[in-house]
Design an enzyme around this catalytic site. Sequence first.
Site, PDB file in Angstrom:
ATOM      1  N   SER A 248       0.798  -1.228   0.000  1.00  0.00           N
ATOM      2  CA  SER A 248       0.000   0.000   0.000  1.00  0.00           C
ATOM      3  C   SER A 248       0.826   1.271   0.000  1.00  0.00           C
ATOM      4  CB  SER A 248      -0.967   0.016   1.191  1.00  0.00           C
ATOM      5  OG  SER A 248      -0.277  -0.098   2.413  1.00  0.00           O
TER       6      SER A 248
ATOM      7  N   ASP B  49      -3.325   8.034   8.736  1.00  0.00           N
ATOM      8  CA  ASP B  49      -4.024   7.178   9.685  1.00  0.00           C
ATOM      9  C   ASP B  49      -2.967   6.544  10.588  1.00  0.00           C
ATOM     10  OD1 ASP B  49      -2.907   5.059   8.213  1.00  0.00           O
ATOM     11  OD2 ASP B  49      -4.736   4.702   7.062  1.00  0.00           O
TER      12      ASP B  49
ATOM     13  N   HIS C 177      -0.442   4.748   7.648  1.00  0.00           N
ATOM     14  CA  HIS C 177      -0.014   5.361   6.397  1.00  0.00           C
ATOM     15  C   HIS C 177       0.324   6.835   6.550  1.00  0.00           C
ATOM     16  CE1 HIS C 177      -2.686   1.936   5.425  1.00  0.00           C
ATOM     17  NE2 HIS C 177      -1.728   1.683   4.567  1.00  0.00           N
TER      18      HIS C 177
END
Length: 350
Positions: free
Chosen positions: A43, A325, A328
């Site tokens: 990600s 968050d 990330h």
Amino acid sequence: MLLPVVNVILFCVYATVCLCRGQGTINLPKSSSVPAVLAFGDSFLDTGNNNYITTLGKANFLPYGKDFMGGKPTGRFSNGKNIADFFGVKEYLPAYLDPSLQVNDLLTGVSFASGGSGYDPLTNNISLAISPLDQLNLFKQYIGNLTTMVGEEAVMNIMNNSVFIVCVSTNDLIISLPARSLQDDVLTYDRMLVNLTLSFVQQLYELGARRIGVFSAPPVGCFPAERTLFGGVLRKCVQKENEASQLYNSMLKEQLPLLGSSLPQSKIAFVDFYNPLISVINNPQQYGLDVIDRGCCGTGLLEVVFLCNRLSPTCLDDSKFFFWDSIHLTEIGCNIFVNQTLPGLVNSLL
């Protein structure tokens, strides 16, 4: 036993990392010498592929993407752009699985990355992400489609001159290493990860890649979620997790040049993903940041993926936060990292 169980449960709440800011935006040179950037990994580099697969690791809903192209959530694990976008030769790097892709998108680069992906098969079994090997299969499909569109000679030019970036390992260290701790010690596991990394790079080379930047592991013990779960009352960085990253990084840094020397006409670069982030975490004011130990979304302590949603309040100024968050980075964080890293990568690969 607590650490493996909690980390595996935690993965069901988030899909791995994406990091991303700095003093102005830098991209790779927009010239014929670098026709495209192609991204593989998790990600950190997923620009929306997970939107099109069955997995909990999605970010295609607000407040994700609130600062991206007029507030459009795209599947990037950030408030805006992610690392793949800043490494590209265009404004943003599209996801390969996006059905709206145009020929020019294929010519100038796409991301095959999938949030939650890892070298260890166990990681992908848990996350239901697109594994690195499956990403290579998508890359083969990409080559076939591109050859049909523009011919073999043009495709060969893209393969020889494009920049390939690879960022995996993080999910392996957060999820699978604890889960396998009863059978493998850290050294054994990290050695296995390094071998899997080298194998992936060699397979990428065999498919035509020549300029390859391979990310090290980040300081996973300093992610806000890891601090909350395992950092004690003071939420300190988790030293054992950071040490596992450092061990993997030291072995990878030693082995990558040896692999590169055996692959004719290749340029393979080690991309330090650890020290630039530690530098920001230790000296946030130097980078114009105020908060480095929690995310902007919700309390910033554990909210990630579906716990960071439309009902979650966000910080007043996300440009002052390193993390978006609890895992990330913000777009600002991504830009900071790329500004520190890209000049050296250009020197190594171009």
